[in-house]
Scaffold this motif. Sequence first.
Motif, mmCIF file in Angstrom:
data_model
loop_
_atom_site.group_PDB
_atom_site.id
_atom_site.type_symbol
_atom_site.label_atom_id
_atom_site.label_comp_id
_atom_site.label_asym_id
_atom_site.label_seq_id
_atom_site.Cartn_x
_atom_site.Cartn_y
_atom_site.Cartn_z
ATOM 1 N N LEU A 31 1.590 -6.447 3.993
ATOM 2 C CA LEU A 31 0.276 -6.511 3.351
ATOM 3 C C LEU A 31 0.389 -6.608 1.826
ATOM 4 O O LEU A 31 -0.347 -7.352 1.178
ATOM 5 N N LEU A 42 -9.674 -5.948 4.373
ATOM 6 C CA LEU A 42 -8.852 -6.265 5.546
ATOM 7 C C LEU A 42 -9.785 -6.662 6.686
ATOM 8 O O LEU A 42 -10.664 -5.883 7.083
ATOM 9 N N ASP A 83 -10.800 -4.565 9.808
ATOM 10 C CA ASP A 83 -11.653 -3.382 9.682
ATOM 11 C C ASP A 83 -13.097 -3.778 9.407
ATOM 12 O O ASP A 83 -13.377 -4.468 8.432
ATOM 13 N N TYR A 113 -2.214 5.000 9.604
ATOM 14 C CA TYR A 113 -2.900 4.563 8.378
ATOM 15 C C TYR A 113 -2.100 4.904 7.119
ATOM 16 O O TYR A 113 -1.152 5.693 7.163
ATOM 17 N N GLY A 114 -2.601 4.374 5.995
ATOM 18 C CA GLY A 114 -2.180 4.865 4.696
ATOM 19 C C GLY A 114 -2.986 6.127 4.441
ATOM 20 O O GLY A 114 -4.197 6.144 4.666
ATOM 21 N N LYS A 160 1.522 5.356 6.776
ATOM 22 C CA LYS A 160 1.831 5.752 8.159
ATOM 23 C C LYS A 160 2.792 6.953 8.272
ATOM 24 O O LYS A 160 3.871 6.850 8.861
ATOM 25 N N ALA A 195 -9.114 2.714 4.646
ATOM 26 C CA ALA A 195 -9.938 2.055 5.666
ATOM 27 C C ALA A 195 -10.175 0.577 5.410
ATOM 28 O O ALA A 195 -11.186 0.022 5.810
ATOM 29 N N GLY A 196 -9.242 -0.072 4.743
ATOM 30 C CA GLY A 196 -9.338 -1.534 4.665
ATOM 31 C C GLY A 196 -10.282 -2.097 3.611
ATOM 32 O O GLY A 196 -10.608 -3.278 3.643
ATOM 33 N N TYR A 207 -10.670 -2.085 -0.669
ATOM 34 C CA TYR A 207 -10.013 -1.694 -1.902
ATOM 35 C C TYR A 207 -10.670 -2.394 -3.086
ATOM 36 O O TYR A 207 -11.028 -3.565 -2.979
ATOM 37 N N THR A 232 0.106 0.108 0.039
ATOM 38 C CA THR A 232 0.100 1.560 -0.201
ATOM 39 C C THR A 232 1.151 1.953 -1.246
ATOM 40 O O THR A 232 0.880 2.774 -2.130
#
Length: 295
Positions: free
Chosen positions: A113, A135, A138, A174-175, A196, A209-210, A212, A236
């Motif tokens: 990513l 993203l 999401d 997730y991050g 993660k 949550a996608g 930013y 991340t």
Amino acid sequence: MSESLPFRSAVVPAAGLGTRFLPTTKTVPKELLPVVDTPGIELVAAEAAEAGARQLLIVTSPGKDAVAAHFAPMPELEETLKERGKDALLEKVRRAAELISVRTVTQHEPKGLGHAVACAADALADDEQAVAVLLPDDLVLPTGVLSRMAAVRAEFGGSVLCAFDIPGPEISAYGVFDVSDTADPDVKRVHGMVEKPPADEAPSTYAAAGRYILDRAVFDALERITPGAGGELQLTDAVALLISEGHPVHVVVHRGGRHDLGNPGGYVRAFVDFALQHPDYGPELRSWLGSRLEG
Ligand code: G1P
């Protein structure tokens, strides 16, 4: 950049192979799978446009040209629909092209990513100080969180991400943010971020949550990170690097709903949720589902 617009470009990474949707994704990009009748990426484009973005930078991989084609006008189809007086359909067909201007950037190798976002750097104008990243897996509902995040950037500067509270073992997908409180219970200051982590090592229950809003400085950080979780260049890790260098990062905790279009289970839920709210299909689906569940 106009002062009232926190960002002009929104980056949408869409270069993945979509392996969880094989065999469909042999020929159909995952981002074009319909949520009722509209591809997920059009929903995300609409959200970006609603928040003020003027340009969508779609990061694709070779062979995924259909993703950008969805945003191009289709003169012949439009003419046919016009002749037949199908105005509602005409509007649907035109919507994507009218929402926002779309440019594609190619990611030639699947390096993660962070690498995908870095591919968009050269497409930004010199005066763009921040960029949004959405993203497309999401769906964050209801829309509007990007505008709240923009307000937080206006107040604190730096970068602002969207967080969900995920109190459970699923956090390790997730991050995850290390946070402290601000005066606003839905805005947290971020002191670190880890991609993660094992659930018992997660620094909080707040997960990325996608969505930013990233200061332009992220592109410099992306050039300095090394492969992280999964052997990939992680967004991340670039955010964590910025934090370690004193760059302000905050999260807006979104208390609404969300869907994960990135796997068939989440996709089915999103589809049913949207269909239940659809005036044409909702009522019948609701009654069918009721009897199907009883049976
Ligand atoms: C990506 C990000 C992760 C974020 C997640 C949100 O992971 O790397 O930090 O929490 O999206 O959906 P992916 O789901 O692509 O593995």
